[in-house]
Design an enzyme around this catalytic site. Structure first.
Site, PDB file in Angstrom:
ATOM      1  N   LYS A  22       0.842  -1.200   0.000  1.00  0.00           N
ATOM      2  CA  LYS A  22       0.000   0.000   0.000  1.00  0.00           C
ATOM      3  C   LYS A  22       0.880   1.254   0.000  1.00  0.00           C
ATOM      4  CE  LYS A  22      -1.678   1.674   4.042  1.00  0.00           C
ATOM      5  NZ  LYS A  22      -1.417   3.112   4.248  1.00  0.00           N
ATOM      6  N   ASN A  23       1.920   1.243   0.853  1.00  0.00           N
ATOM      7  CA  ASN A  23       2.712   2.463   1.018  1.00  0.00           C
ATOM      8  C   ASN A  23       3.740   2.655  -0.085  1.00  0.00           C
ATOM      9  OD1 ASN A  23       1.168   3.035   3.183  1.00  0.00           O
ATOM     10  ND2 ASN A  23       2.686   2.476   4.728  1.00  0.00           N
ATOM     11  N   ARG A  92      -4.318  10.461   4.384  1.00  0.00           N
ATOM     12  CA  ARG A  92      -3.218  11.412   4.565  1.00  0.00           C
ATOM     13  C   ARG A  92      -2.234  11.339   3.402  1.00  0.00           C
ATOM     14  NH1 ARG A  92      -0.084  14.071   7.672  1.00  0.00           N
ATOM     15  NH2 ARG A  92       2.123  13.681   7.329  1.00  0.00           N
ATOM     16  N   CYS A 116      -5.021  12.771  12.625  1.00  0.00           N
ATOM     17  CA  CYS A 116      -5.650  11.461  12.406  1.00  0.00           C
ATOM     18  C   CYS A 116      -5.549  10.725  13.739  1.00  0.00           C
ATOM     19  CB  CYS A 116      -4.975  10.724  11.263  1.00  0.00           C
ATOM     20  SG  CYS A 116      -3.559   9.780  11.733  1.00  0.00           S
ATOM     21  N   ARG A 121       0.377  14.618  12.850  1.00  0.00           N
ATOM     22  CA  ARG A 121       0.895  14.303  11.506  1.00  0.00           C
ATOM     23  C   ARG A 121       0.930  15.544  10.617  1.00  0.00           C
ATOM     24  NH1 ARG A 121      -1.382   8.723   9.444  1.00  0.00           N
ATOM     25  NH2 ARG A 121       0.531   8.792   8.238  1.00  0.00           N
ATOM     26  N   PRO A 122       1.673  16.584  11.029  1.00  0.00           N
ATOM     27  CA  PRO A 122       1.796  17.810  10.222  1.00  0.00           C
ATOM     28  C   PRO A 122       2.574  17.532   8.936  1.00  0.00           C
ATOM     29  CG  PRO A 122       3.349  17.856  12.033  1.00  0.00           C
ATOM     30  CD  PRO A 122       2.487  16.642  12.247  1.00  0.00           C
ATOM     31  N   ILE A 123       2.568  18.517   8.032  1.00  0.00           N
ATOM     32  CA  ILE A 123       3.380  18.368   6.808  1.00  0.00           C
ATOM     33  C   ILE A 123       4.356  19.537   6.694  1.00  0.00           C
ATOM     34  CG2 ILE A 123       1.675  17.002   5.522  1.00  0.00           C
ATOM     35  CD1 ILE A 123       0.932  19.617   4.018  1.00  0.00           C
ATOM     36  N   ASP A 124       4.719  20.108   7.847  1.00  0.00           N
ATOM     37  CA  ASP A 124       5.610  21.285   7.848  1.00  0.00           C
ATOM     38  C   ASP A 124       6.943  20.997   7.167  1.00  0.00           C
ATOM     39  OD1 ASP A 124       5.805  19.561  10.147  1.00  0.00           O
ATOM     40  OD2 ASP A 124       7.354  20.910  10.885  1.00  0.00           O
ATOM     41  N   ASP A 304       4.571   0.751  12.183  1.00  0.00           N
ATOM     42  CA  ASP A 304       3.352   0.122  11.647  1.00  0.00           C
ATOM     43  C   ASP A 304       3.191  -1.313  12.122  1.00  0.00           C
ATOM     44  OD1 ASP A 304       3.376   1.752   8.379  1.00  0.00           O
ATOM     45  OD2 ASP A 304       2.869   2.439  10.387  1.00  0.00           O
ATOM     46  N   ILE A 326       7.703   7.281  17.075  1.00  0.00           N
ATOM     47  CA  ILE A 326       7.369   7.976  15.830  1.00  0.00           C
ATOM     48  C   ILE A 326       6.108   8.817  15.963  1.00  0.00           C
ATOM     49  CG2 ILE A 326       6.892   7.685  13.357  1.00  0.00           C
ATOM     50  CD1 ILE A 326       9.682   6.686  14.031  1.00  0.00           C
ATOM     51  N   ARG A 396      -8.498  -0.681   4.526  1.00  0.00           N
ATOM     52  CA  ARG A 396      -7.638   0.339   3.914  1.00  0.00           C
ATOM     53  C   ARG A 396      -6.294  -0.268   3.537  1.00  0.00           C
ATOM     54  NH1 ARG A 396      -7.024   5.935   6.795  1.00  0.00           N
ATOM     55  NH2 ARG A 396      -5.681   6.012   4.972  1.00  0.00           N
TER      56      ARG A 396
HETATM   57  C1  EPZ Z   1       4.258   6.990   6.337  1.00  0.00           C
HETATM   58  O1  EPZ Z   1       3.461   8.033   6.867  1.00  0.00           O
HETATM   59  C2  EPZ Z   1       3.345   5.783   6.214  1.00  0.00           C
HETATM   60  N1  EPZ Z   1       2.265   6.087   5.277  1.00  0.00           N
HETATM   61  C3  EPZ Z   1       2.774   5.435   7.582  1.00  0.00           C
HETATM   62  O2  EPZ Z   1       1.997   4.263   7.434  1.00  0.00           O
HETATM   63  C4  EPZ Z   1       3.937   5.138   8.528  1.00  0.00           C
HETATM   64  O3  EPZ Z   1       3.417   4.872   9.823  1.00  0.00           O
HETATM   65  C5  EPZ Z   1       4.883   6.337   8.583  1.00  0.00           C
HETATM   66  O4  EPZ Z   1       5.327   6.673   7.250  1.00  0.00           O
HETATM   67  C6  EPZ Z   1       6.118   6.055   9.427  1.00  0.00           C
HETATM   68  O5  EPZ Z   1       6.793   4.933   8.931  1.00  0.00           O
HETATM   69  C7  EPZ Z   1       2.528   6.054   3.948  1.00  0.00           C
HETATM   70  O6  EPZ Z   1       3.632   5.779   3.513  1.00  0.00           O
HETATM   71  C8  EPZ Z   1       1.372   6.361   3.034  1.00  0.00           C
HETATM   72  P1  EPZ Z   1       6.223  10.365   8.445  1.00  0.00           P
HETATM   73  P2  EPZ Z   1       4.036   9.551   6.888  1.00  0.00           P
HETATM   74  O7  EPZ Z   1       6.136  11.619   7.658  1.00  0.00           O
HETATM   75  O8  EPZ Z   1       4.944   9.768   5.764  1.00  0.00           O
HETATM   76  C9  EPZ Z   1       6.425  13.725  11.791  1.00  0.00           C
HETATM   77  C10 EPZ Z   1       0.103   2.918   7.650  1.00  0.00           C
HETATM   78  O9  EPZ Z   1      -0.395   2.378   8.633  1.00  0.00           O
HETATM   79  N2  EPZ Z   1       6.352  14.683  10.677  1.00  0.00           N
HETATM   80  O10 EPZ Z   1       7.360   9.428   8.192  1.00  0.00           O
HETATM   81  O11 EPZ Z   1       2.858  10.425   7.050  1.00  0.00           O
HETATM   82  C11 EPZ Z   1       5.137  12.911  11.919  1.00  0.00           C
HETATM   83  O12 EPZ Z   1       4.176  13.615  12.683  1.00  0.00           O
HETATM   84  C12 EPZ Z   1       0.602   4.342   7.742  1.00  0.00           C
HETATM   85  O13 EPZ Z   1       0.269   2.363   6.534  1.00  0.00           O
HETATM   86  C13 EPZ Z   1       6.408  16.039  10.967  1.00  0.00           C
HETATM   87  O14 EPZ Z   1       6.489  16.438  12.126  1.00  0.00           O
HETATM   88  O15 EPZ Z   1       4.872   9.545   8.239  1.00  0.00           O
HETATM   89  C14 EPZ Z   1       5.623  11.666  12.612  1.00  0.00           C
HETATM   90  O16 EPZ Z   1       5.717  11.915  13.986  1.00  0.00           O
HETATM   91  C15 EPZ Z   1       0.287   4.951   9.084  1.00  0.00           C
HETATM   92  N3  EPZ Z   1       6.347  16.930   9.936  1.00  0.00           N
HETATM   93  C16 EPZ Z   1       7.039  11.462  12.034  1.00  0.00           C
HETATM   94  O17 EPZ Z   1       7.418  12.737  11.489  1.00  0.00           O
HETATM   95  C17 EPZ Z   1       6.252  16.526   8.630  1.00  0.00           C
HETATM   96  O18 EPZ Z   1       6.226  17.383   7.727  1.00  0.00           O
HETATM   97  C18 EPZ Z   1       7.120  10.426  10.910  1.00  0.00           C
HETATM   98  O19 EPZ Z   1       6.104  10.740   9.999  1.00  0.00           O
HETATM   99  C19 EPZ Z   1       6.192  15.135   8.352  1.00  0.00           C
HETATM  100  C20 EPZ Z   1       6.259  14.237   9.391  1.00  0.00           C
END
Ligand code: EPZ
Length: 416
Positions: A22-23, A92, A116, A121-124, A304, A326, A396
């Protein structure tokens, strides 16, 4: 609301073929917007999130067709550069359309994903990096408005490892002017799969799988075709279903190097493995032993898999400590596991699990995708009947989960 009804206590035996990841398929689908023409993906999983991404891409102007496990996507003209809230809020990963829109068409209006179940889960970090590549970024009415004449290569260091942040910026940098480096990049296998596909499209990406990616921008890319890598999280979930029920399960089609951290912990817990090429068999002949786990980015123990592993530890001999580094709110499954009789104490991002002799079935509520997998695993081991409500969460990320578990000997069915 669909429910899964499970009669627990039966050891699972047999083999299951793992679906495509999926990812990985989600960023691959977003990457098709970087070029005109038709892209073709095989080994595509049948998941709600794939359908959601098809709907979002259709809104933007990408026509897609799925036949069996083959997905074709054609992007010739842009219908809209806006990813609306009603689509983004359900998934997301929608944020992955941001950079392809800016890189190819110079503008994007993408709803902020909002929080969520597992955290803010910000995108900053996505936005900060895109700004460093010359984009103008504004936040208006809950939307990110991004624009750029032409993105410029930049030297970017992510403050935190971010999987979709790395993927978004790989796509932006592929069509930027000049060279980009991404430091503190994510190293997940899905990053490598996206890099392989972008390079097939004509991108120049090096270092995938390490914490530093170097990307030489090119003027244009072309469509190609690709087979999606195996879903390591799904594979791990089936292996843990074998472990928690005291059975013997073989997962096919998944490279063991995607699962080294998990396999190490399951060995510590008393499981034995037979690992062949792309095939992993797990077996356990005595009670699981307690093992401590701390989640971390790949190649560490995957966040995960934390919820599923906690289900195993509720029945293990001794006490285990699970630390979730995480996400800030990824223990909701613990509250449900306690309804089955688990002995779990939560302290911030740490869970202390005292193993019990048995779990007893009860009605449960799924809160998010991986939490629902955890509850299903616990239900497979609990005595009596467990009902997992809101089964749509599991759909999902897991394809026909009840049918595939039933083929391994589980007594599980979907109640509409
Ligand atoms: C990906 O999410 C996966 N989703 C998630 O899988 C997975 O849990 C996660 O990576 C961690 O491995 C997909 O690939 C579609 P991150 P992502 O950005 O990219 C913080 C599932 O169950 N962060 O690696 O959204 C964030 O809040 C899902 O399949 C910021 O602060 O995760 C988190 O604490 C759930 N600012 C950490 O970084 C940002 O701009 C890691 O998040 C981006 C992230």
């Amino acid at each position: 609301m669909e429910k899964l009804v499970i009669e627990g206590g039966l050891p699972l035996r047999g083999s299951v073929t793992v679906s495509g990841a999926k990812n990985s398929v989600l960023p691959l689908m977003a990457a098709t917007m970087l070029t005109p023409g038709t892209h073709r993906f095989t080994n595509v999983p049948k998941l709600r999130d794939v359908t959601t991404m098809q709907r979002l891409l259709a809104h933007l102007g990408v026509d897609s067709q799925i036949e069996g496990r083959t997905l074709t996507l054609t992007t010739n003209e842009l219908k809209s550069h806006e990813a609306p809230y009603d689509l983004v809020k359900t998934m997301r990963a929608s944020v992955l359309v941001l950079c392809p829109l800016v890189a190819r068409w110079g503008k994007a209006r993408v709803s902020l994903p909002g929080g969520c179940a597992i955290g803010a889960r910000p995108i900053d970090l996505h936005l900060k990096a895109l700004k460093e590549m010359g984009a103008t970024i504004e936040i208006k009415e809950g939307y990110v408005e991004a624009s750029a004449e032409k993105l410029k290569g930049a030297h970017i260091t992510f403050d935190t490892v971010t999987v979709t942040g790395t993927e978004n910026l790989m796509m932006a940098a592929s069509l930027a002017e000049g060279a980009t480096t991404l430091k503190n990049a994510a190293r997940e296998p899905e990053i490598g799969d996206l890099a392989n596909y972008l390079n097939k499209m004509g991108a120049k990406i090096e270092g995938a799988g390490t914490d530093t990616l170097t990307i030489q921008g090119v003027s244009q890319l072309k469509p190609s075709e690709h087979s999606v890598i195996a879903d390591r999280i799904e594979a791990a979930t089936f292996l843990m279903a074998g472990a928690i029920t005291g059975g013997e399960v073989t997962v096919k089609n998944c490279p063991s190097q995607f699962l080294e951290a998990l396999i190490d912990r399951l060995k510590e817990a008393g499981c034995t493995f037979d690992i062949a090429d792309h095939q992993i068999t797990i077996k356990i002949t005595q009670r699981l032993k307690s093992v401590n786990v701390t989640t971390s980015p790949f190649p560490g123990f995957a966040t995960d898999l934390q919820a599923q592993f906690m289900a195993l530890m509720t029945l293990a001999e001794g006490t285990s400590v699970i630390s979730e580094t995480i996400f800030e709110n990824r223990f909701q499954h613990a509250l449900e596991l306690k309804r089955l009789g688990a002995d779990i104490t939560l302290d911030g991002r740490t869970a202390i699990i005292k193993g019990v002799e048995k779990l007893s079935g009860a009605p449960l509520m799924a809160t998010d995708l991986r939490a629902s997998a955890s509850l299903i695993l616990a239900g497979l081991a609990a005595e009596g009947t467990t009902i997992v409500d809101r089964a749509y969460h599991i759909d999902r990320g897991y394809e026909h989960i009840e049918e595939r578990l039933a083929r391994l000997g589980a007594k599980i069915k979907r109640q509409y």
